[in-house]
Design a protein around this motif. Structure first.
Motif, PDB file in Angstrom:
ATOM      1  N   SER A   4       3.142  -2.508  10.881  1.00 13.40           N
ATOM      2  CA  SER A   4       2.282  -3.498  11.520  1.00 13.40           C
ATOM      3  C   SER A   4       0.864  -3.440  10.945  1.00 13.40           C
ATOM      4  O   SER A   4       0.209  -4.470  10.802  1.00 13.40           O
ATOM      5  N   GLU A   5       0.400  -2.248  10.603  1.00 20.42           N
ATOM      6  CA  GLU A   5      -0.920  -2.110   9.991  1.00 20.42           C
ATOM      7  C   GLU A   5      -0.918  -2.672   8.576  1.00 20.42           C
ATOM      8  O   GLU A   5      -1.893  -3.301   8.153  1.00 20.42           O
ATOM      9  N   ILE A   6       0.178  -2.450   7.850  1.00 18.90           N
ATOM     10  CA  ILE A   6       0.283  -2.959   6.482  1.00 18.90           C
ATOM     11  C   ILE A   6       0.307  -4.478   6.480  1.00 18.90           C
ATOM     12  O   ILE A   6      -0.334  -5.114   5.652  1.00 18.90           O
ATOM     13  N   ILE A  11      -4.278  -9.376   0.623  1.00 14.85           N
ATOM     14  CA  ILE A  11      -3.710  -9.034  -0.677  1.00 14.85           C
ATOM     15  C   ILE A  11      -4.622  -8.063  -1.429  1.00 14.85           C
ATOM     16  O   ILE A  11      -4.154  -7.090  -2.020  1.00 14.85           O
ATOM     17  N   ASP A  12      -5.926  -8.314  -1.404  1.00 14.32           N
ATOM     18  CA  ASP A  12      -6.864  -7.420  -2.098  1.00 14.32           C
ATOM     19  C   ASP A  12      -6.852  -6.020  -1.485  1.00 14.32           C
ATOM     20  O   ASP A  12      -6.899  -5.017  -2.200  1.00 14.32           O
ATOM     21  N   GLU A  13      -6.808  -5.958  -0.158  1.00 17.49           N
ATOM     22  CA  GLU A  13      -6.762  -4.663   0.515  1.00 17.49           C
ATOM     23  C   GLU A  13      -5.471  -3.933   0.184  1.00 17.49           C
ATOM     24  O   GLU A  13      -5.467  -2.714  -0.012  1.00 17.49           O
ATOM     25  N   LEU A  14      -4.359  -4.673   0.105  1.00 18.09           N
ATOM     26  CA  LEU A  14      -3.074  -4.064  -0.236  1.00 18.09           C
ATOM     27  C   LEU A  14      -3.100  -3.492  -1.650  1.00 18.09           C
ATOM     28  O   LEU A  14      -2.594  -2.402  -1.890  1.00 18.09           O
ATOM     29  N   ARG A  52       6.634   0.501   0.866  1.00 19.68           N
ATOM     30  CA  ARG A  52       6.335  -0.466   1.932  1.00 19.68           C
ATOM     31  C   ARG A  52       5.148  -1.350   1.554  1.00 19.68           C
ATOM     32  O   ARG A  52       5.170  -2.563   1.789  1.00 19.68           O
ATOM     33  N   ILE A  53       4.126  -0.745   0.978  1.00 17.76           N
ATOM     34  CA  ILE A  53       2.951  -1.524   0.572  1.00 17.76           C
ATOM     35  C   ILE A  53       3.331  -2.503  -0.532  1.00 17.76           C
ATOM     36  O   ILE A  53       2.931  -3.674  -0.500  1.00 17.76           O
ATOM     37  N   SER A  54       4.111  -2.051  -1.510  1.00 16.58           N
ATOM     38  CA  SER A  54       4.539  -2.915  -2.607  1.00 16.58           C
ATOM     39  C   SER A  54       5.371  -4.090  -2.101  1.00 16.58           C
ATOM     40  O   SER A  54       5.198  -5.226  -2.559  1.00 16.58           O
ATOM     41  N   THR A  55       6.256  -3.824  -1.170  1.00 13.24           N
ATOM     42  CA  THR A  55       7.105  -4.866  -0.606  1.00 13.24           C
ATOM     43  C   THR A  55       6.269  -5.921   0.113  1.00 13.24           C
ATOM     44  O   THR A  55       6.465  -7.132  -0.067  1.00 13.24           O
ATOM     45  N   GLU A  56       5.326  -5.483   0.918  1.00 15.18           N
ATOM     46  CA  GLU A  56       4.482  -6.431   1.652  1.00 15.18           C
ATOM     47  C   GLU A  56       3.587  -7.214   0.697  1.00 15.18           C
ATOM     48  O   GLU A  56       3.379  -8.412   0.880  1.00 15.18           O
ATOM     49  N   LEU A  57       3.075  -6.558  -0.325  1.00 16.19           N
ATOM     50  CA  LEU A  57       2.237  -7.234  -1.319  1.00 16.19           C
ATOM     51  C   LEU A  57       3.028  -8.326  -2.020  1.00 16.19           C
ATOM     52  O   LEU A  57       2.549  -9.450  -2.168  1.00 16.19           O
ATOM     53  N   ARG A  58       4.241  -8.013  -2.425  1.00 13.72           N
ATOM     54  CA  ARG A  58       5.092  -8.993  -3.102  1.00 13.72           C
ATOM     55  C   ARG A  58       5.431 -10.157  -2.169  1.00 13.72           C
ATOM     56  O   ARG A  58       5.407 -11.316  -2.579  1.00 13.72           O
ATOM     57  N   ALA A  59       5.705  -9.871  -0.921  1.00 18.86           N
ATOM     58  CA  ALA A  59       6.026 -10.925   0.051  1.00 18.86           C
ATOM     59  C   ALA A  59       4.836 -11.867   0.229  1.00 18.86           C
ATOM     60  O   ALA A  59       5.007 -13.084   0.307  1.00 18.86           O
ATOM     61  N   LYS A  60       3.632 -11.314   0.289  1.00 20.53           N
ATOM     62  CA  LYS A  60       2.447 -12.160   0.463  1.00 20.53           C
ATOM     63  C   LYS A  60       2.152 -12.955  -0.794  1.00 20.53           C
ATOM     64  O   LYS A  60       1.690 -14.101  -0.694  1.00 20.53           O
ATOM     65  N   GLU A  61       2.416 -12.385  -1.978  1.00 18.07           N
ATOM     66  CA  GLU A  61       2.200 -13.124  -3.217  1.00 18.07           C
ATOM     67  C   GLU A  61       3.178 -14.291  -3.324  1.00 18.07           C
ATOM     68  O   GLU A  61       2.810 -15.370  -3.776  1.00 18.07           O
TER      69      GLU A  61
END
Length: 64
Positions: A4-6, A11-14, A52-61
């Motif tokens: 939930s925090e991630i 995107i920049d923060e990730l 987890r961070i990579s997955t969320e970053l890719r989803a947002k991109e």
């Protein structure tokens, strides 16, 4: 760091968090190679957090 925090990060923060976590993992691996660290599960936790961070970053991109 929880999912939930991630999800609340931009995107920049990730990207900055991902770079920091990768650097931390490299330091952990180096420290473990020299002298076994007290809690080797920290390596697994760090890898999972990076994933987890990579997955969320890719989803947002993709969403943009």
């Amino acid at each position: 760091m929880k999912n939930s925090e991630i999800k609340g990060l931009s995107i920049d923060e990730l990207k900055s968090k991902l770079a920091a976590e990768k650097e931390g993992l490299a330091k952990l691996k180096f420290a473990h190679a020299i002298t076994p660290i007290e809690n080797p599960m920290r390596l697994r936790e760090a890898k999972k957090l990076i994933a987890r961070i990579s997955t969320e970053l890719r989803a947002k991109e993709i969403a943009q």
